[in-house]
Structures are given as C-alpha cells and as structure tokens.
Scaffold this active site. Structure first.
Site, short mmCIF file in Angstrom:
data_model
loop_
_atom_site.label_atom_id
_atom_site.label_comp_id
_atom_site.label_asym_id
_atom_site.label_seq_id
_atom_site.Cartn_x
_atom_site.Cartn_y
_atom_site.Cartn_z
N VAL A 144 0.92 -1.15 0.00
CA VAL A 144 0.00 0.00 0.00
C VAL A 144 0.95 1.19 0.00
O VAL A 144 1.46 1.59 1.04
CB VAL A 144 -0.94 0.00 1.23
CG1 VAL A 144 -1.78 1.28 1.25
CG2 VAL A 144 -1.83 -1.24 1.24
N PRO A 145 1.25 1.73 -1.19
CA PRO A 145 2.39 2.64 -1.37
C PRO A 145 2.17 4.06 -0.84
O PRO A 145 2.11 5.03 -1.59
CB PRO A 145 2.60 2.62 -2.88
CG PRO A 145 1.22 2.40 -3.43
CD PRO A 145 0.57 1.46 -2.45
N CYS A 146 2.14 4.19 0.47
CA CYS A 146 1.93 5.49 1.09
C CYS A 146 3.05 6.47 0.76
O CYS A 146 2.85 7.69 0.83
CB CYS A 146 1.75 5.34 2.59
SG CYS A 146 3.03 4.39 3.41
N HIS A 147 4.21 5.96 0.34
CA HIS A 147 5.32 6.85 -0.04
C HIS A 147 4.98 7.65 -1.30
O HIS A 147 5.63 8.64 -1.58
CB HIS A 147 6.61 6.05 -0.23
CG HIS A 147 6.55 5.05 -1.33
ND1 HIS A 147 5.94 3.81 -1.18
CD2 HIS A 147 7.01 5.09 -2.61
CE1 HIS A 147 6.04 3.14 -2.32
NE2 HIS A 147 6.69 3.89 -3.19
#
Length: 186
Positions: A144-147
């Site tokens: 879950v690519p919060c970056h």
C-alpha cells in the site's frame, strides 16, 4: 488455538536491495509489511510484536507469500510492479482507512497524489489531514504505497517507516518518480 475471527499471523524476514524486510500474513493475505529497521534483529522484533491482539510467529512463506517476496525484491531492484495482485488482510481496519489504502494502492509506480487528492477520491475533500494520519498508521507500506502520497506542494512530509523521509525519497527514486533522484532542468 486462534479464534475463527482472529486467524493466526505468520511472519518471515527476507533480504532485499534496501535491507532486511519483514512480511506478516494470515490466510486472508498480507497483514503487515516492514521496511528495514536499523538491524535484522530490530526488524525481527518489530514484526513479531502482537498484531491487532494476535500473536505473530515466524514461519516459512506460503506459495503466495513467497511470490510476493520475489516481486517485492524485483520491485526494489527497479523492475517496477504495482504489487496490486498481493492479497491483503484488512480485517479490523476502519472503513475510512480501507478507503484511503484502496486509493493509495491504485497509484502506479513513478506517480504521486497529494493528501488532498486522495481525500477527494474517497469523497471527503476536506479530510487531507485525516488521510495523512491514516497513511502514518499504514501497516503495509510499499504494497500500500503510502510513499507515493505527497504534500500539495509536492514536498516530502512525514513518513513513519524506518528511515523516515530518506526512505520515502529512496523508494520514489527506485520507482523513477519525476523530481526524485534524477537531474532536472531547473
């Protein structure tokens, strides 16, 4: 023996191009992912902490988790994959957070959204701060690519994973995100 609504959580550590990562899963899918801590033992200790009231034990990866590990390694080496095929266990995660994670997971490698854009896409355009708080609690970074979620001015603000903003910037560089890691004209 785990209760039926609280399945056992298994975990494994694995080497990656950025250090030793950890992944934890249930029968439903990945429940946690940890980017490298300062040492392998710190990563092990972090992943083996109880998760949502459940005990976590080291185990051999299942076939699906082994494939996820290989795809994560390849992604971190620059063979970009959106990793969306990896099943997730979102049991016990509030509806708002799940909505934020769903929108965030749809961001392709090399692209970004602002916290406000994520808020708008979940139908709550004034919830940018709540989106940031939710992403700060993201138990499954990278998958879950919060970056890939940035401030409105495209600046890096906050990243709760080990290494903080340096790690966030490094992930964006690996994904060849415009404005990160390559020279610009201005």
């Amino acid at each position: 023996m785990p209760e039926p609504d609280r399945p056992a959580v298994s975990a494994a550590l694995f080497d990656s191009p950025i250090g030793v990562c950890a992944i934890a899963w249930t029968d439903a899918g990945v429940a946690r992912f940890l980017l490298p801590e300062s040492t392998t033992e710190a990563t092990r200790k972090a992943v083996l902490r109880r998760y949502r009231g459940r005990e976590v034990r080291e185990a051999e990866p299942t076939e699906v988790i082994a494939r996820a590990i290989e795809d994560i390694r390849a992604h971190l080496m620059g063979t970009l994959d959106d990793l969306r095929w990896i099943p997730l266990d979102h049991k016990g995660i509030p509806e708002f957070d799940r909505a934020v994670y769903e929108v965030t997971r749809a961001i392709d490698p090399g692209h970004t959204l602002s916290y406000g854009q994520v808020a708008a896409r979940i139908g709550q355009p004034h919830a940018a701060q709540a989106v940031g708080q939710t992403l700060g609690r993201n138990p499954i970074p990278l998958i879950v690519p919060c970056h890939r979620v940035l401030a409105a001015d495209h600046a890096l603000h906050g990243f709760s994973a080990p290494g903080g903003l340096d790690t966030k910037e490094r992930l964006l560089e690996i994904e060849r995100t415009p404005g990160f890691g390559e020279p610009t004209l201005f």
